[in-house]
Structure formats: structure tokens, C-alpha cells
Motif scaffolding. Structure first.
Motif, PDB file in Angstrom:
ATOM      1  N   LYS A 169      58.865 -10.371   6.139  1.00 58.13           N
ATOM      2  CA  LYS A 169      59.276 -11.548   5.379  1.00 58.13           C
ATOM      3  C   LYS A 169      60.494 -12.136   6.068  1.00 58.13           C
ATOM      4  N   GLU A 170      60.520 -13.461   6.183  1.00 58.59           N
ATOM      5  CA  GLU A 170      61.653 -14.123   6.828  1.00 58.59           C
ATOM      6  C   GLU A 170      62.956 -13.722   6.147  1.00 58.59           C
ATOM      7  N   ASN A 171      63.945 -13.402   6.957  1.00 53.91           N
ATOM      8  CA  ASN A 171      65.216 -12.890   6.426  1.00 53.91           C
ATOM      9  C   ASN A 171      66.339 -13.390   7.314  1.00 53.91           C
ATOM     10  N   SER A 172      67.207 -14.206   6.764  1.00 54.23           N
ATOM     11  CA  SER A 172      68.266 -14.841   7.553  1.00 54.23           C
ATOM     12  C   SER A 172      69.580 -14.064   7.539  1.00 54.23           C
ATOM     13  N   HIS A 173      69.621 -12.918   6.872  1.00 56.24           N
ATOM     14  CA  HIS A 173      70.875 -12.176   6.792  1.00 56.24           C
ATOM     15  C   HIS A 173      71.282 -11.656   8.165  1.00 56.24           C
ATOM     16  N   ASP A 193      66.654  -8.502  11.357  1.00 55.02           N
ATOM     17  CA  ASP A 193      66.106  -9.033  12.607  1.00 55.02           C
ATOM     18  C   ASP A 193      65.471 -10.394  12.410  1.00 55.02           C
ATOM     19  N   GLY A 194      65.582 -10.938  11.201  1.00 63.22           N
ATOM     20  CA  GLY A 194      65.037 -12.256  10.902  1.00 63.22           C
ATOM     21  C   GLY A 194      63.603 -12.240  10.421  1.00 63.22           C
ATOM     22  N   GLU A 195      62.901 -11.106  10.579  1.00 69.41           N
ATOM     23  CA  GLU A 195      61.466 -11.071  10.288  1.00 69.41           C
ATOM     24  C   GLU A 195      61.070 -10.028   9.249  1.00 69.41           C
ATOM     25  N   HIS A 196      62.001  -9.163   8.857  1.00 76.30           N
ATOM     26  CA  HIS A 196      61.640  -8.069   7.955  1.00 76.30           C
ATOM     27  C   HIS A 196      62.687  -7.887   6.856  1.00 76.30           C
ATOM     28  N   ILE A 197      62.232  -7.308   5.747  1.00 71.22           N
ATOM     29  CA  ILE A 197      63.120  -6.885   4.671  1.00 71.22           C
ATOM     30  C   ILE A 197      62.845  -5.414   4.397  1.00 71.22           C
ATOM     31  N   TRP A 198      63.927  -4.654   4.236  1.00 69.93           N
ATOM     32  CA  TRP A 198      63.828  -3.247   3.854  1.00 69.93           C
ATOM     33  C   TRP A 198      64.436  -3.119   2.466  1.00 69.93           C
ATOM     34  N   LEU A 199      63.566  -2.828   1.503  1.00 65.75           N
ATOM     35  CA  LEU A 199      63.918  -2.926   0.095  1.00 65.75           C
ATOM     36  C   LEU A 199      63.800  -1.564  -0.588  1.00 65.75           C
ATOM     37  N   LEU A 240      68.528  -2.767   2.726  1.00 62.18           N
ATOM     38  CA  LEU A 240      69.214  -2.145   3.851  1.00 62.18           C
ATOM     39  C   LEU A 240      70.232  -3.088   4.477  1.00 62.18           C
ATOM     40  N   ASP A 241      69.860  -4.331   4.725  1.00 63.52           N
ATOM     41  CA  ASP A 241      70.780  -5.260   5.386  1.00 63.52           C
ATOM     42  C   ASP A 241      72.024  -5.514   4.545  1.00 63.52           C
ATOM     43  N   LEU A 242      71.840  -5.625   3.228  1.00 63.81           N
ATOM     44  CA  LEU A 242      72.983  -5.867   2.346  1.00 63.81           C
ATOM     45  C   LEU A 242      73.872  -4.629   2.241  1.00 63.81           C
ATOM     46  N   LYS A 243      73.262  -3.447   2.244  1.00 61.91           N
ATOM     47  CA  LYS A 243      74.047  -2.212   2.180  1.00 61.91           C
ATOM     48  C   LYS A 243      74.881  -2.036   3.445  1.00 61.91           C
ATOM     49  N   ASP A 284      75.943  -4.391   5.423  1.00 59.55           N
ATOM     50  CA  ASP A 284      76.998  -5.405   5.353  1.00 59.55           C
ATOM     51  C   ASP A 284      78.153  -4.916   4.486  1.00 59.55           C
ATOM     52  N   LYS A 285      77.836  -4.352   3.332  1.00 59.33           N
ATOM     53  CA  LYS A 285      78.874  -3.873   2.424  1.00 59.33           C
ATOM     54  C   LYS A 285      79.646  -2.701   3.033  1.00 59.33           C
ATOM     55  N   LEU A 286      78.921  -1.771   3.668  1.00 62.33           N
ATOM     56  CA  LEU A 286      79.585  -0.629   4.303  1.00 62.33           C
ATOM     57  C   LEU A 286      80.538  -1.071   5.402  1.00 62.33           C
ATOM     58  N   ILE A 287      80.060  -1.959   6.265  1.00 60.35           N
ATOM     59  CA  ILE A 287      80.839  -2.354   7.439  1.00 60.35           C
ATOM     60  C   ILE A 287      81.990  -3.287   7.084  1.00 60.35           C
ATOM     61  N   ASN A 288      81.709  -4.263   6.236  1.00 61.06           N
ATOM     62  CA  ASN A 288      82.679  -5.337   6.009  1.00 61.06           C
ATOM     63  C   ASN A 288      83.533  -5.188   4.754  1.00 61.06           C
ATOM     64  N   THR A 289      83.200  -4.240   3.895  1.00 60.36           N
ATOM     65  CA  THR A 289      83.986  -4.064   2.668  1.00 60.36           C
ATOM     66  C   THR A 289      84.450  -2.625   2.480  1.00 60.36           C
ATOM     67  N   GLN A 290      83.494  -1.703   2.335  1.00 62.38           N
ATOM     68  CA  GLN A 290      83.842  -0.336   1.937  1.00 62.38           C
ATOM     69  C   GLN A 290      84.707   0.379   2.972  1.00 62.38           C
ATOM     70  N   THR A 291      84.331   0.324   4.235  1.00 62.85           N
ATOM     71  CA  THR A 291      85.107   1.041   5.253  1.00 62.85           C
ATOM     72  C   THR A 291      86.384   0.304   5.650  1.00 62.85           C
ATOM     73  N   ARG A 292      86.583  -0.900   5.145  1.00 67.74           N
ATOM     74  CA  ARG A 292      87.813  -1.647   5.431  1.00 67.74           C
ATOM     75  C   ARG A 292      88.844  -1.510   4.318  1.00 67.74           C
ATOM     76  N   LEU A 293      88.489  -0.766   3.284  1.00 70.59           N
ATOM     77  CA  LEU A 293      89.405  -0.610   2.158  1.00 70.59           C
ATOM     78  C   LEU A 293      90.727   0.010   2.582  1.00 70.59           C
ATOM     79  N   SER A 294      90.672   0.906   3.546  1.00 66.92           N
ATOM     80  CA  SER A 294      91.894   1.578   4.000  1.00 66.92           C
ATOM     81  C   SER A 294      92.839   0.641   4.739  1.00 66.92           C
TER      82      SER A 294
END
Length: 317
Positions: free
Chosen positions: A127-131, A135-141, A149-152, A154-164
């Protein structure tokens, strides 16, 4: 190993990560292949009481809580780490900003490490995925359609691990580490972050789906299939078992003496299909099924798959 809880602990420690190290990411924690781990696990399998007593302290029976509890038990026992804090809340002036899953200290270097951990199970489809983390072509739900997967990532890299790196995070860390070491830790601004991400990716039976490039090539894999397709395309096995969430970690196994009382164990395909159909039609959610192979002492999981309702995913993506 004889005890399920010890097998699950071994899986938490030694199973491959879902993702690989990337240049600008926090460190991805690899499976621990230290000889100490094997010796320790064998000792626990002979006498699992310390592990069982630890697990009994948890009030929640959610899979994520169980995973965290097993990881915490491992960190507490590890000779190279001091466990400083678990589920450490970071509070702002009027609200909770976030939470550190684990703060540990390297016994050799004295450095502090922030670990974010998660256990995840995702089903992939085209399924088209712009996140940015797709990869633009798949969703892992997730099977319940509440997690991607893509949203998780994103949250790990850009929010959770930057809390420190935040002011509130630094203040919380300094207070927690000072209580443990009885001194101010001026090097906390350089605290490193790590990610522990374990689980499975499930691929559709009759379609070619590709995992994101950041996924570990050795990640654990299963398959998924709709209920209607399952009736015409069930994979061969000596027996099958419907897996409740408590059995989603280590390879499922049953000794011969355990098969009779285990209500979700099936020898015949028709019995399995009837049970899966009843579960899915009643609950309208996917169910995990393990295909088992018979051996001298009982049955051992050979493969696993999710059977999903025919209208899955039943939401607007």
C-alpha cells in the motif's frame, strides 16, 4: 529448556533484533552471545524460582510488561551492568514529558546508558506509504491495527531516545544517578541511547512484500493469511496450536503429557479450521497459529502464522 519462562527469557536476550544499526541511529542492542548468559540460563532452568519470584511481582499480564520484566531481570543479573532505574518518569512543570524504560551503568567504563525497549509483531502488505520510515510501497501493521512499524521507528528515533537530551530529562537522570552513586554525574550530557526491539514480521502467503531497508536481514519471520484462504491453503504440519499472547515469544513446545489438557492443540486440520473460524468470527481479530512438528518427547513449533479476518485490515489507513 524445560521451563517456559526460562525459554522466554532466553528468547528476549538471544533472539535477533527487528532492525539493524544505521549510521545516525542510537545503537541497536544485538543478541547477547556471552558464555555467561548460557551458563546462567541453564542454572535458571534447573531452578527457576528466582525468575518466577521476580515475575510474580508484576501486576500486569500484558505482553509488553512481561517483556520488560524479563529484560529487567537480565540486566539485574548481568555482571557488566548496574541497573539504575526502570520506567523512570520525566515530569515537566505541569505534565509528564516522557519515561525512560531503563537506565543502566557500564561497570567497567562507568558510563550511563539509556535503553528503550519494545516487542512488536507486524503484518506487511502493499500500500502506498509516504512516511519517511517506509519504502513508499508497503505498510507493516500490528494485528490489532493500532500500531505501525514506520511510526514506531519514528517515535523511537526522534522522541523516545532523545528524552535524555532534554533539560527535564537531564534533571531527572542526574537525580536518579546521584541517588545510586551518591555523587553528581557531570558526564550525563553524554549519556548514550540504545534500542532493544524484538519480535516478528509476518509476510502475506501469496504476495511479495519487502521489509524496510533498516530491518535486520536475520529478523524472525512468519506468514499471514485470510481465514477464507486458510481453508484452501493450510500449511502441512504434524499438529497445530492457537497461540495466546503469553506464547508469542519463544518457540512453542508441548510434551506428550501436556497435549491432552491443552485446549488449543489440534491434530486434525478440520478441528483446527473449525476452532480458528469460531475464534475469528466471534472476536473479529487475527489469531496466531503455530505449526508443530512431532519429535521424541512431544511437539515443537516449526512455523507460525497469523490468520486474519477476510476484511483485515478493517480501518482507513
Amino acid at each position: 529448556m524445560r521451563h517456559k519462562e526460562v525459554r522466554d527469557l532466553a528468547w528476549v536476550i538471544k533472539s535477533p533484533s527487528l532492525v539493524s544499526n544505521q549510521g545516525d541511529w542510537p545503537t541497536i542492542v544485538a543478541p547477547d552471545k556471552n558464555e555467561w548468559v548460557d551458563t546462567w540460563l541453564l542454572r535458571l532452568d534447573n531452578d527457576p524460582r528466582p525468575l518466577l519470584q521476580h515475575l510474580a511481582k508484576e501486576k500486569s499480564h500484558f505482553l509488553g510488561t512481561y517483556f520488560e520484566s524479563l529484560w529487567g531481570f537480565y540486566l539485574e543479573a548481568h555482571p557488566s551492568f548496574n541497573l539504575i532505574a526502570k520506567n523512570l518518569q520525566v515530569n515537566g512543570r505541569q505534565k509528564t514529558i516522557g519515561e525512560f524504560d531503563f537506565i543502566i551503568q557500564d561497570c567497567i567504563s562507568g558510563d550511563f546508558i539509556h535503553q528503550e525497549i519494545a516487542i512488536k509483531f507486524y503484518l506487511g502488505f502493499k500500500k502506498e506509504n509516504s512516511h519517511s520510515f517506509s519504502d513508499g510501497e508497503h505498510i507493516w501493521l500490528g494485528p490489532q491495527c493500532r500500531d505501525r512499524l514506520d511510526l514506531k521507528i519514528d517515535k523511537l528515533i526522534n522522541t523516545q531516545t532523545r528524552l535524555s537530551k532534554t533539560e527535564a530529562g537531564q534533571c531527572t537522570l542526574n537525580s536518579a544517578c546521584k541517588q545510586h552513586t551518591n555523587e553528581d554525574n557531570k558526564n550525563l550530557s553524554q549519556i548514550s541511547s540504545q534500542i532493544v526491539l524484538k519480535g516478528y514480521l509476518f509476510y502475506p502467503e501469496n504476495d511479495t512484500v519487502i521489509a524496510p531497508s533498516y530491518c535486520n536481514p536475520k529478523h524472525l519471520k512468519g506468514s499471514w493469511i485470510t481465514l477464507t484462504s486458510l481453508t484452501n491453503n493450510i500449511e502441512a504440519a504434524d499438529a497445530w496450536c492457537l497461540l495466546s499472547k503469553s506464547n508469542w515469544m519463544s518457540r512453542f513446545q508441548l510434551e506428550y503429557g501436556q497435549t491432552e489438557p491443552y485446549r488449543n492443540f489440534y491434530i486434525h486440520q478440520t478441528d483446527l479450521l473449525e476452532a480458528v473460524s469460531e475464534k475469528i468470527n466471534k472476536e473479529s481479530r487475527p489469531w496466531m497459529v503455530a505449526g508443530l512438528k512431532q519429535h521424541t518427547q512431544g511437539y515443537l513449533e516449526e512455523h507460525r502464522l497469523f490468520v486474519v479476518p477476510d476484511n483485515w485490515p478493517h480501518l482507513q489507513l
